[in-house]
Write a protein that holds these residues in place. Structure first.
Motif, PDB file in Angstrom:
ATOM      1  N   TYR A  35       0.839  -1.182   0.000  1.00  0.00           N
ATOM      2  CA  TYR A  35       0.000   0.000   0.000  1.00  0.00           C
ATOM      3  C   TYR A  35       0.883   1.245   0.000  1.00  0.00           C
ATOM      4  CZ  TYR A  35      -3.886  -3.035   1.373  1.00  0.00           C
ATOM      5  OH  TYR A  35      -4.845  -4.022   1.406  1.00  0.00           O
ATOM      6  N   PRO A  43      -4.183   4.809   3.290  1.00  0.00           N
ATOM      7  CA  PRO A  43      -3.380   3.958   2.392  1.00  0.00           C
ATOM      8  C   PRO A  43      -4.163   3.563   1.150  1.00  0.00           C
ATOM      9  CG  PRO A  43      -3.151   3.244   4.672  1.00  0.00           C
ATOM     10  CD  PRO A  43      -4.261   4.250   4.649  1.00  0.00           C
ATOM     11  N   PHE A  45      -4.184   0.776  -2.119  1.00  0.00           N
ATOM     12  CA  PHE A  45      -3.709  -0.547  -2.514  1.00  0.00           C
ATOM     13  C   PHE A  45      -2.879  -0.488  -3.777  1.00  0.00           C
ATOM     14  CE2 PHE A  45      -3.809  -5.046  -3.096  1.00  0.00           C
ATOM     15  CZ  PHE A  45      -4.083  -5.281  -4.431  1.00  0.00           C
ATOM     16  N   GLN A  48      -1.218  -7.200  -4.550  1.00  0.00           N
ATOM     17  CA  GLN A  48      -1.296  -8.324  -3.640  1.00  0.00           C
ATOM     18  C   GLN A  48      -0.672  -9.543  -4.301  1.00  0.00           C
ATOM     19  OE1 GLN A  48      -3.814 -11.248  -3.345  1.00  0.00           O
ATOM     20  NE2 GLN A  48      -4.032 -11.450  -1.141  1.00  0.00           N
ATOM     21  N   TRP A  97      -5.100 -15.927   1.382  1.00  0.00           N
ATOM     22  CA  TRP A  97      -5.626 -14.962   0.432  1.00  0.00           C
ATOM     23  C   TRP A  97      -7.109 -14.758   0.675  1.00  0.00           C
ATOM     24  CZ3 TRP A  97      -7.771 -16.238  -4.895  1.00  0.00           C
ATOM     25  CH2 TRP A  97      -8.090 -15.049  -5.586  1.00  0.00           C
ATOM     26  N   ALA A  98      -7.535 -13.501   0.609  1.00  0.00           N
ATOM     27  CA  ALA A  98      -8.907 -13.156   0.955  1.00  0.00           C
ATOM     28  C   ALA A  98      -9.918 -13.904   0.107  1.00  0.00           C
ATOM     29  CB  ALA A  98      -9.111 -11.653   0.827  1.00  0.00           C
ATOM     30  N   GLN A 105      -5.602  -8.431   7.836  1.00  0.00           N
ATOM     31  CA  GLN A 105      -4.279  -8.083   7.340  1.00  0.00           C
ATOM     32  C   GLN A 105      -3.504  -7.395   8.455  1.00  0.00           C
ATOM     33  OE1 GLN A 105      -3.837  -6.431   3.430  1.00  0.00           O
ATOM     34  NE2 GLN A 105      -5.754  -7.330   2.692  1.00  0.00           N
TER      35      GLN A 105
ATOM     36  N   ASN B  30     -16.772  -8.480   3.205  1.00  0.00           N
ATOM     37  CA  ASN B  30     -16.489  -9.702   3.965  1.00  0.00           C
ATOM     38  C   ASN B  30     -15.400  -9.479   5.000  1.00  0.00           C
ATOM     39  OD1 ASN B  30     -14.430  -9.589   1.953  1.00  0.00           O
ATOM     40  ND2 ASN B  30     -13.908 -11.704   2.436  1.00  0.00           N
ATOM     41  N   ASN B  31     -14.861  -8.259   5.048  1.00  0.00           N
ATOM     42  CA  ASN B  31     -13.820  -7.957   6.026  1.00  0.00           C
ATOM     43  C   ASN B  31     -13.925  -6.487   6.390  1.00  0.00           C
ATOM     44  OD1 ASN B  31     -11.506  -7.628   7.560  1.00  0.00           O
ATOM     45  ND2 ASN B  31     -10.089  -7.930   5.856  1.00  0.00           N
ATOM     46  N   GLN B  33     -11.829  -3.814   9.143  1.00  0.00           N
ATOM     47  CA  GLN B  33     -10.824  -3.664  10.181  1.00  0.00           C
ATOM     48  C   GLN B  33     -10.757  -2.205  10.616  1.00  0.00           C
ATOM     49  OE1 GLN B  33      -7.718  -6.456   7.866  1.00  0.00           O
ATOM     50  NE2 GLN B  33      -6.971  -5.913   9.903  1.00  0.00           N
ATOM     51  N   GLU B  90     -12.948  -4.785   2.937  1.00  0.00           N
ATOM     52  CA  GLU B  90     -12.545  -5.662   1.844  1.00  0.00           C
ATOM     53  C   GLU B  90     -13.796  -6.304   1.269  1.00  0.00           C
ATOM     54  OE1 GLU B  90     -10.101  -9.813   1.341  1.00  0.00           O
ATOM     55  OE2 GLU B  90      -9.556  -8.440   2.952  1.00  0.00           O
ATOM     56  N   ASP B  93     -12.511  -9.555  -2.253  1.00  0.00           N
ATOM     57  CA  ASP B  93     -11.347  -9.603  -3.137  1.00  0.00           C
ATOM     58  C   ASP B  93     -10.098  -9.497  -2.279  1.00  0.00           C
ATOM     59  OD1 ASP B  93     -11.927  -6.199  -4.395  1.00  0.00           O
ATOM     60  OD2 ASP B  93     -11.279  -6.921  -2.450  1.00  0.00           O
ATOM     61  N   TYR B  94      -9.090  -8.922  -2.814  1.00  0.00           N
ATOM     62  CA  TYR B  94      -7.768  -9.028  -2.237  1.00  0.00           C
ATOM     63  C   TYR B  94      -7.264  -7.733  -1.646  1.00  0.00           C
ATOM     64  CZ  TYR B  94      -8.067  -7.847  -7.110  1.00  0.00           C
ATOM     65  OH  TYR B  94      -8.478  -7.331  -8.306  1.00  0.00           O
ATOM     66  N   LYS B  95      -8.071  -6.684  -1.642  1.00  0.00           N
ATOM     67  CA  LYS B  95      -7.533  -5.402  -1.224  1.00  0.00           C
ATOM     68  C   LYS B  95      -8.411  -4.740  -0.172  1.00  0.00           C
ATOM     69  CE  LYS B  95      -9.855  -2.683  -4.813  1.00  0.00           C
ATOM     70  NZ  LYS B  95      -9.671  -1.732  -5.926  1.00  0.00           N
ATOM     71  N   LEU B  96      -7.742  -4.037   0.740  1.00  0.00           N
ATOM     72  CA  LEU B  96      -8.443  -3.203   1.707  1.00  0.00           C
ATOM     73  C   LEU B  96      -8.633  -1.808   1.122  1.00  0.00           C
ATOM     74  CD1 LEU B  96      -6.687  -4.046   5.118  1.00  0.00           C
ATOM     75  CD2 LEU B  96      -9.048  -4.563   4.479  1.00  0.00           C
ATOM     76  N   PHE B  98      -9.512   1.923   2.270  1.00  0.00           N
ATOM     77  CA  PHE B  98      -9.490   2.706   3.501  1.00  0.00           C
ATOM     78  C   PHE B  98     -10.357   3.951   3.379  1.00  0.00           C
ATOM     79  CE2 PHE B  98      -6.054   1.062   6.251  1.00  0.00           C
ATOM     80  CZ  PHE B  98      -5.535   0.089   5.422  1.00  0.00           C
TER      81      PHE B  98
END
Lengths: 116, 108
Positions: A35, A43, A45, A48, A97-98, A105, B30-31, B33, B90, B93-96, B98
């Motif tokens: 990030y 941040p 992305f 990944q 992996w998500a 994370q 699904n996530n 934080q 998230e 997929d694979y990225k957060l 913010f």
């Protein structure tokens, strides 16, 4: 156990140069993400990687590239540095992996890159 | 992409006060934080909370996934609570992604 470790902690470069940033994930974590955090913003992305393959890419130019090694550590490379690349670069690792499982994370302390 | 909005953008507290930070997101996730970024730039995990309620000391968080928001509660604030609080989500997929963060200043 050690957390996510990044090196170097600080780096000063000039425009046009190339830089390599390094990240070691938490032991057992196979997914690494990168990030970029510009001052005053959240941040953003960049990449990944999971099992040494790129699984996702953010909206960054081709000057940015990355790779993951067999030990799951990772490098972020930036070519032809611009003033706007000055930022805190954060690495995060997660257990799986998500796409396969919901896992948090965990972030390293970052590399602060300054471009002169 | 998914939109994440945090409010308020800035918060000034007297030591000992309680506060609530809010995070709204535009789609199912699904996530989720919550992080605290200290003045040295370290991003500290506070909660992994895609749904439900969790507590950790003076901090607690609640996520109502069906209504697409999450709340972070700080009770009996201390000067060490100062910093920027980020919500990140998230979406399968694979990225957060913010939010812009809430800057908290706790005065002694």
């Amino acid at each position: 156990d050690a957390g996510v470790t990044q090196s170097p902690t600080h780096l000063i470069k000039t425009r046009g140069q190339h830089v390599t940033l390094r990240c070691s994930p938490i032991s057992g974590h196979k997914s690494v993400s990168w990030y970029q955090q510009v001052l005053g913003q959240g941040p953003q992305f960049i990449f990944q990687y999971y099992e040494k393959e790129e699984r996702g890419r953010g909206n960054f130019p081709d000057r940015f590239s990355a790779r993951q090694f067999p030990n799951y550590s990772s490098e972020l490379n930036v070519n032809a540095l611009l003033l706007g690349d000055s930022a805190l670069y954060l690495c995060a690792s997660s257990l799986i992996w998500a796409g396969y499982s919901n896992q948090p994370q965990h972030f390293g302390d970052g590399t602060r890159l300054s471009i002169l | 992409g998914i939109q994440v909005e945090q409010s308020p953008p800035d918060l000034i507290l007297q030591e000992g006060a309680n506060s609530t930070l809010r995070c709204n997101f535009s789609d199912s996730v699904n996530n989720l934080q919550w992080f605290h970024q200290n003045p040295w730039g370290q991003l500290i995990n506070l909660f992994y909370i895609p749904s439900g309620t969790k507590q950790n000391g003076r901090l607690s968080a609640t996520t109502v996934a069906t209504e697409r928001y999450s709340l972070l509660y700080i009770s009996s604030s201390q000067t060490t609570d100062s910093g920027v609080y980020f919500c990140a989500v998230e979406r399968y997929d694979y990225k957060l992604s913010f939010g812009a963060g809430t800057t908290v200043t706790v005065r002694a």
